[in-house]
Design a protein around this motif. Sequence first.
Motif, short mmCIF file in Angstrom:
data_model
loop_
_atom_site.label_atom_id
_atom_site.label_comp_id
_atom_site.label_asym_id
_atom_site.label_seq_id
_atom_site.Cartn_x
_atom_site.Cartn_y
_atom_site.Cartn_z
N ALA A 228 0.84 -1.19 0.00
CA ALA A 228 0.00 0.00 0.00
C ALA A 228 0.87 1.24 0.00
CB ALA A 228 -0.90 -0.01 1.22
N LEU B 157 1.78 4.43 -3.28
CA LEU B 157 1.77 5.88 -3.25
C LEU B 157 3.13 6.46 -3.60
CD1 LEU B 157 -0.21 6.14 0.06
CD2 LEU B 157 -1.11 6.31 -2.24
N LYS C 179 -2.68 -3.23 -10.67
CA LYS C 179 -3.09 -1.96 -10.01
C LYS C 179 -1.86 -1.26 -9.43
CE LYS C 179 -6.51 -1.93 -6.65
NZ LYS C 179 -7.78 -1.82 -6.01
N ASN D 179 -0.56 2.35 -10.66
CA ASN D 179 -0.68 3.51 -9.77
C ASN D 179 0.61 3.98 -9.13
OD1 ASN D 179 -3.48 3.98 -9.94
ND2 ASN D 179 -3.80 2.12 -8.76
N ASN E 163 2.00 10.75 3.37
CA ASN E 163 1.58 9.41 2.97
C ASN E 163 1.70 8.44 4.13
OD1 ASN E 163 1.17 10.29 0.41
ND2 ASN E 163 2.95 9.31 -0.48
N LYS F 192 -1.35 6.71 5.90
CA LYS F 192 -1.44 5.26 5.73
C LYS F 192 -1.58 4.57 7.08
CE LYS F 192 2.05 2.99 6.33
NZ LYS F 192 3.33 2.30 6.50
N ASP G 151 -4.06 10.25 -6.08
CA ASP G 151 -3.92 8.86 -5.64
C ASP G 151 -4.21 8.74 -4.16
OD1 ASP G 151 -1.02 8.05 -7.67
OD2 ASP G 151 -3.18 7.91 -8.05
N TYR H 280 -6.99 6.48 -2.22
CA TYR H 280 -6.53 5.53 -1.20
C TYR H 280 -7.24 5.80 0.13
CZ TYR H 280 -3.24 3.07 1.84
OH TYR H 280 -2.68 2.24 2.76
N ARG I 15 -10.49 3.76 2.44
CA ARG I 15 -10.29 3.28 3.80
C ARG I 15 -11.07 4.03 4.86
NH1 ARG I 15 -6.97 2.08 0.46
NH2 ARG I 15 -5.87 0.09 0.46
#
Lengths: 246, 305
Positions: free
Chosen positions: A154, A158, A176, A180, B84, B88, B112, B116, B120
């Motif tokens: 994950a 990013l 994916k 990404n 990030n 996260k 993005d 993301y 969540r």
Amino acid sequence: MGSTSTKIKLRTSDQKVFEVEKAVAVQSQTIKYIYENGCPDSVIHVHSVSGDILSKILDYCKKHVNSAAGKEDISPEELYEWDANFVKVDQNTLFDLILAANCLKIESLLDLTCQTVANMIKGKRPEEIRTTFNIKNDYTIEAEEAVRRENKWAFDMLGGVGTMVIEELADDTMSKCVTNTKSRVCVIAANQIVMMRSISKLANKKSIDVYKQPQNPTTPRIKESVKQRNVGTGFIELFFHFKCKM
Amino acid sequence: MEESDRVARRWEDLDIDILVKIFQSFDIIELTSGIATVCTSWRMACCDPLLWRTLDLSMMKSNFIKIPLEPYVYVDARSDKTLNHLLKTSLSLSQGNIMTLIFHFNLYVSDDLLTYTAERCPRLRRLVMPAWNRIKKTGICKAIRIWQDLKSLTMPSIANPPYLLEEIANNCKNFSELKVMGPFDNFFAATIITYLPKIRVLSLRCSMLVKDTLISILDELRNLEVLNISHCLLIEIPPPPAPRRIMRELDQCVLDKASRLREFLTCMKDSCIMCQRTRNDEGLMRWYKYEEGVWKADEVSSLSL
């Protein structure tokens, strides 16, 4: 002067009996409830609190009741200092005070003790916290690995790290990731089954360099470099950088 | 003395409610800095919904510079990485329980990252995101589609609102509160009237507003209960050749129309510093010039931070 000198009897887990003024005792919501809903003359049992701890708690309650009622000439700053000294105790006592404050429902004491613990935790790394409180790390290797893996791909998605590592992902998840990611380099683990042509096509579109870990990493021709990066939560991420023929 | 004194207490077995209470005093950075990795019971306490109702990242700003081309800001990679990582970890611990999400006006969330994040916290009810420079249409629409419980949105002024408000109208059945930070023109008002006619709370404070636009809001948004136009630069455009003029006070026509509102919040005093600032900034408030946190205020209590 009648009602102010009403006394309440409290018996602790180790059979010690304390006689205290009602105003002090009812700082505890639990004792207050029992007193108001039970027989006011009999002794109230506080089974989960020992004599030593209750003695300390009663000191606290008395100080706060007296200061609020103006019986003691103490400024807010002095009371704050007194509280700070009150919690300068060994860890076991602190623990017991928290449990007792919780069970007796004395909110200000619970706030005070919890804040003390919070201050002991702040600024420490996990290993340091474990040492301070003598806590065993009960994360199994698998659990820690699972959490790390879940966070890793994950995170990579990013573009948080320079190199993206793909392992144990299904095809569509992998597509994916490649679609990404902002990484410029992607490493596919040896055990990952992958349709290289489709991934290469995707990667070429995005100018990503794809490397595949060979099945047998000890082949002498392969040059390897290891990048190690601490990502701040205590997890160390290792990136293997292999070049090989695809 | 007592046998029990020598037995070390098991801090990992501390009641979860007590652990949660201890963790409640931590800010987001402390909470995500590794407490969850101490042991599994502490992780469970870290994931308690009580700690995650609101994720307030408004102390974080991007390290950026302005550039003359779209998206008009360039964010330093390390700054992105910090955000990030924080986001996260927070999203992972929050386990989908976040109801309110707050970003600083200088925090430039990337497309993005928005997707993301949306994935969540699907139960999000309130979003405060004043900086959309790096957000694309697809990103924000994807997010709105996920946030079906969205009730309140604080957003910057955008040039082309229809696609957004249509998406909200189609997906967010409970949507009722909107705060727009920036100039508010007739087109925006018309779009709200078309797509969100049942809106209940609208805050347009510290922006520039034309009288006709204000009238149309008051006339057409029949479900509106609260309208905040405090410190706005109100302009009247009479028919030519009369020039535009700044309104110094609200006329009876406006006041009559606004009388049906439960709360009509206004402030047009020359002595008010916020009114002066809006005038100096010509309706596009430069929040970075002012005290930290002043952008968070709103006369509407449900929209203030």
